[in-house]
Design an enzyme around this catalytic site. Structure first.
Site, mmCIF file in Angstrom:
data_model
loop_
_atom_site.group_PDB
_atom_site.id
_atom_site.type_symbol
_atom_site.label_atom_id
_atom_site.label_comp_id
_atom_site.label_asym_id
_atom_site.label_seq_id
_atom_site.Cartn_x
_atom_site.Cartn_y
_atom_site.Cartn_z
ATOM 1 N N LYS A 55 0.818 -1.212 0.000
ATOM 2 C CA LYS A 55 0.000 0.000 0.000
ATOM 3 C C LYS A 55 0.848 1.257 0.000
ATOM 4 O O LYS A 55 0.606 2.171 -0.778
ATOM 5 C CB LYS A 55 -0.983 0.027 1.178
ATOM 6 C CG LYS A 55 -2.005 1.154 1.069
ATOM 7 C CD LYS A 55 -3.067 1.070 2.138
ATOM 8 C CE LYS A 55 -4.094 2.178 1.970
ATOM 9 N NZ LYS A 55 -5.168 2.095 2.988
ATOM 10 N N HIS A 65 -5.844 -5.458 11.297
ATOM 11 C CA HIS A 65 -5.618 -4.018 11.408
ATOM 12 C C HIS A 65 -5.707 -3.533 12.850
ATOM 13 O O HIS A 65 -5.163 -2.469 13.180
ATOM 14 C CB HIS A 65 -6.617 -3.263 10.531
ATOM 15 C CG HIS A 65 -6.039 -2.017 9.927
ATOM 16 N ND1 HIS A 65 -5.053 -2.048 8.957
ATOM 17 C CD2 HIS A 65 -6.283 -0.701 10.159
ATOM 18 C CE1 HIS A 65 -4.732 -0.812 8.608
ATOM 19 N NE2 HIS A 65 -5.461 0.021 9.338
ATOM 20 N N ARG A 91 -2.326 -3.086 14.201
ATOM 21 C CA ARG A 91 -1.706 -1.840 13.744
ATOM 22 C C ARG A 91 -2.183 -0.674 14.614
ATOM 23 O O ARG A 91 -1.382 0.154 15.050
ATOM 24 C CB ARG A 91 -2.054 -1.613 12.276
ATOM 25 C CG ARG A 91 -1.469 -0.346 11.643
ATOM 26 C CD ARG A 91 -1.726 -0.382 10.139
ATOM 27 N NE ARG A 91 -1.440 0.873 9.465
ATOM 28 C CZ ARG A 91 -0.248 1.223 9.019
ATOM 29 N NH1 ARG A 91 0.783 0.407 9.206
ATOM 30 N NH2 ARG A 91 -0.059 2.363 8.385
ATOM 31 N N HIS A 94 2.699 6.097 6.854
ATOM 32 C CA HIS A 94 1.675 7.001 6.337
ATOM 33 C C HIS A 94 2.330 8.029 5.408
ATOM 34 O O HIS A 94 3.393 8.565 5.729
ATOM 35 C CB HIS A 94 0.980 7.752 7.472
ATOM 36 C CG HIS A 94 0.010 6.906 8.229
ATOM 37 N ND1 HIS A 94 -0.370 7.181 9.533
ATOM 38 C CD2 HIS A 94 -0.685 5.792 7.878
ATOM 39 C CE1 HIS A 94 -1.239 6.275 9.945
ATOM 40 N NE2 HIS A 94 -1.438 5.420 8.961
ATOM 41 N N TYR A 145 -5.309 8.996 15.234
ATOM 42 C CA TYR A 145 -4.921 8.662 16.603
ATOM 43 C C TYR A 145 -4.921 9.841 17.573
ATOM 44 O O TYR A 145 -4.533 9.679 18.729
ATOM 45 C CB TYR A 145 -3.545 8.010 16.600
ATOM 46 C CG TYR A 145 -3.513 6.752 15.770
ATOM 47 C CD1 TYR A 145 -4.151 5.602 16.206
ATOM 48 C CD2 TYR A 145 -2.883 6.725 14.534
ATOM 49 C CE1 TYR A 145 -4.146 4.448 15.435
ATOM 50 C CE2 TYR A 145 -2.875 5.567 13.754
ATOM 51 C CZ TYR A 145 -3.503 4.441 14.217
ATOM 52 O OH TYR A 145 -3.509 3.300 13.449
#
Length: 353
Positions: free
Chosen positions: A227, A296, A299, A322, A332
């Site tokens: 990704k 996920h 993560r 990211h 977050y």
């Protein structure tokens, strides 16, 4: 009834999805767009999600006898109301966050059509006619900008990411019956990598001597995608590397490739582990532990632990891979009320010194 169907792409044999109507006829214009996403290298999970989002949209069009080219803004708002109250399998309703994901997929679909030069009411509507002094509905959108940001959105309550407690992580690790599976969970928890990044790992990516793992965007035969567009490095503990060594000694056999995670039990033995196998593993672990568990969530847990340990958002961004720090902040920044109290207490103690 409009449905989503899983297929194998003829020239690559990879997994993808299409939308079919009530007579089991493929919906050409939607499937051309899904193929476009597949050709761009979007992950199978992304293509599947877009297929389901557009399936809901197409079902609305069929039910209300609308032509997608002539759909106007007011009808798109009606779709929001329709999709919010349309009951899905299991009797559940879609959340506002899910509705926004559906609207984003619709916007992307119209953006694709706009780039092909297809005339639609959505992208060219005006408020009061051609001679009106008011600008077009999408006047600020150029060919190089996204139509998705001009589509209807609903106000959704932002929920905290689901995370595991340390005891829950240990329960899931203890529920693994194979070293391969335990290594997979441990790496997800300790590195924060995505499941696609883990499934695409090669032995050459792991540097045991300094605890570093290279996350490399590349094409993988099992369909796994990193990704992230650029390679980056994450460091893990000696415990993770020891678990990797145990896996190599006790379970890893002979294969003609360099993948770390391999199918050794049933099915195509020796083939790189696929998404479906990982999803099945997490379903089994959820049943054994009674915990809702997804890849996920590890993560999210890792990122939350880093932030609570005092890591700067810029470092968390780089560790998670990211592309933009705003993604890290938006995901977050909304930590629990209890943690905000802990931060304030820490702040007061530092002021008192």
């Amino acid at each position: 009834m409009v449905r989503v169907q899983k297929i194998r792409v003829p020239d690559t044999g990879s997994l993808s999805w299409i939308v079919i109507d009530g007579e089991r006829v493929p919906v050409g214009v939607v499937n051309e767009y899904l193929v476009y996403l597949h050709r761009l290298g979007r992950s199978p999970n992304t293509v599947r999600a877009y297929a389901h989002h557009l399936q809901a949209f197409w079902e609305y069009l069929v039910e209300h006898q609308h032509d997608w080219r002539d759909l106007k803004l007011i009808q798109l708002a009606e779709f929001v109301s329709w999709v919010r109250h349309a009951t899905r399998a299991g009797g559940t309703h879609r959340s506002d966050a899910t509705i926004n994901l559906i609207l984003a997929a619709i916007g992307s679909f119209y953006e694709y059509q706009d780039r092909l030069g297809v005339e639609t009411a959505i992208s060219h509507s005006r408020r009061f006619g051609a001679r009106s002094p008011y600008k077009p509905f999408l006047h600020h959108i150029s060919r190089t900008q996204s139509l998705r940001h001009a589509m209807v959105r609903v106000k959704a309550i932002k929920h905290l990411p689901n995370v595991f407690s340390p005891s829950e992580v240990q329960s899931l690790l203890d529920a693994c019956t194979r070293l391969r599976d335990r290594l997979l969970l441990f790496l997800l928890y300790e590195s924060g990598m995505r499941i696609g990044q883990a499934l695409g790992l090669r032995h050459a990516d792991i540097r045991s001597y300094d605890g570093a793992i290279d996350i490399v965007p590349r094409a993988n035969s099992n369909g796994a995608l990193a990704k992230s567009r650029s390679p980056y490095v994450v460091h893990v503990s000696k415990q993770a590397m020891a678990l990797y060594a145990d896996y190599l000694v006790h379970e890893y056999g002979e294969v003609a490739h360099d993948y770390v995670f391999v199918n050794w039990w049933g099915g195509h033995v020796g083939a790189p582990m696929r998404y479906a196998t990982a999803i099945d593993l997490f379903r089994q672990l959820s049943k054994r532990t009674g915990l809702h568990a997804t890849p996920h969530m590890f993560r999210h847990t890792h990122a939350t632990d880093l932030i609570r340990a005092g890591w700067d958002s810029a470092y968390v961004q780089r560790r998670l891979g990211h592309a933009h720090i705003q993604t890290t902040i938006n995901t977050y920044a909304h930590l629990s009320t209890e943690y905000m109290g802990e931060i304030f207490e820490r702040y007061q103690k530092e002021r008192a010194r």
